[in-house]
Design a protein around this motif. Structure first.
Motif: not given
Length: 421
Positions: A154-158
């Motif tokens: 999720e952090e990588i996508m953000e």
């Protein structure tokens, strides 16, 4: 300039992930706010922000900044930096960033010890290895160790969405990246933000124009890149031993699903011998007398796995893992031997009783060896009461039966035996 370098975060608020040390009231932010920077060692996998945080600190700290990589630097490089102490611009000291410090030997690490003790050099070092295994203890004792963790999907996508927004503000050709493509990139990046950005950059080069004239990146573009999921595994590294630990603890905790998951990660690493050794020890350490046949079954599985090799070995290793994870548990044997070894290390050992000593030689009886020994098979139930421990150990209890079917039967048998005459 590569995208990962061009869009490297310039402020601490732009860091992706690491919320346990970065953010409001977290240790890194507090240091920056107070402009107080102790010696620090950052460790964690590649692409999670270690170098970026160090460079952000370097711009805030009122010190002359030097950066070296231990993989291609020498003792001479360190001496050149030390020689800068007291020169123009070093009134407040030097901030030295050493990347991959584990590649420096003990002598190279020791060369800066005197200067970090005096405060003339503030050290920030980063490593992908566990610093407690690779870094000189005197440096460790003078440093704060911070672990950087893999970045979540999720952090990588953000992070990718923010980068795409910046890219579109800077570039003539706008990117139209489908959310499914961003998710696919995050899936294969293995918790490595730099890897994710590099994949995005490859995808930009493979993209095509959509009807609005934007560069379109969808799942088909990512599929065409044919990128395997990144996998962080080093047979001699910390990740390997952490996986083995999680594997054993999942079996011990009777969670077959978690055990199979960690087995799969170990299999991906290709280390058949470590898996087999760990399964064998688990059979005795964690299952033990609760299911004594477990060791026999596991030994057969391990022998089969060694003969088969990968990929077929995965099947019998999975069988052994599920058997152990779903078996009743007992560590009574493990606790018994550890307790006995501890007593041997910490207590004076009285002599073995004479009647237990070897008497199979001429003259043994003259020194009373073997005299008075009671042969249990000459007695009812093959048992006779007799002291076997040395005099100062006679009240010691090492084996304590645990609550499981097999050991309950042992307990009943021993109680009945000692009650008989």
């Amino acid at each position: 300039m590569p995208l990962a370098e061009k869009y490297r975060p310039k402020t601490i608020d732009a860091i992706v992930g690491q919320k346990h040390i970065v953010g409001k009231d977290k240790i890194i932010n507090n240091m920056i706010e107070k402009k107080f920077f102790p010696n620090m060692i950052f460790f964690g996998p590649p692409g999670v922000g270690k170098t970026t945080v160090a460079e952000i600190i370097s711009k805030i700290a009122d010190k002359k900044f030097f950066k070296i990589n231990a993989t291609n630097s020498s003792l001479e490089d360190i001496k050149k930096i030390i020689a800068e102490i007291g020169t123009l611009g070093t009134d407040n000291g030097i901030l030295l960033y050493i990347d991959e410090i584990q590649s420096f030997n003990k002598r190279q690490q020791q060369s800066i010890l005197e200067f970090i003790e005096s405060g003339k050099i503030t050290l920030i070092a980063s490593t992908t290895e566990n610093p407690y295994h690779y870094i000189y203890k005197a440096i460790l004792s003078r440093s704060i160790v911070m672990e950087f963790k893999p970045i979540s999907k999720e952090e990588i996508m953000e992070g990718l969405l923010k980068l795409i927004d910046r890219y579109n503000k800077d570039s003539i050709a706008s990117l139209n990246v489908k959310i499914e493509a961003i998710e696919a990139i995050a899936d294969v990046s293995g918790g490595d933000m730099r890897s994710a950005i590099n994949i995005l950059e490859l995808a930009i080069n493979e993209s095509r124009l959509d009807r609005e004239g934007n560069l379109l990146i969808d799942e088909s573009v990512i599929d065409k890149l044919n990128i395997a999921t990144a996998y962080n595994f080093d047979i001699d590294g910390d990740v390997h031993y952490n996986l083995l630990s999680a594997f054993q603890k999942s079996i011990r905790g009777s969670d077959p699903d978690a055990a199979i998951y960690y087995l799969a990660r170990l299999i991906k690493g290709g280390d058949l011998i470590s898996i087999c050794r760990r399964l064998l020890v688990i059979a005795s350490e964690d299952i033990g007398l609760a299911y004594p046949n477990a060791i026999t079954i596991v030994k057969s599985c391990v022998d089969s796995a060694m003969q088969l090799g990968f990929p077929e070995a995965r099947i019998v290793l999975a069988q052994a893992t599920i058997i152990l994870a779903t078996s009743p548990k007992s560590n009574s044997s493990y606790m018994a031997i550890n307790s006995a070894l501890d007593d041997i290390d910490n207590m004076v050992q009285d002599d073995i009783p004479d009647y237990l000593k070897d008497s199979h030689y001429s003259g043994a009886s003259k020194i009373a060896h073997g005299i008075g020994y009671l042969y249990p098979h000459d007695y009812s139930n093959n048992y006779v009461k007799q002291e076997y421990l040395p005099k100062n150990m006679r009240n010691k209890k090492y084996y304590i039966a645990q609550e499981n079917k097999f050991e309950n039967s042992i307990k009943k048998y021993m109680e009945a035996l000692k009650a008989s005459k």
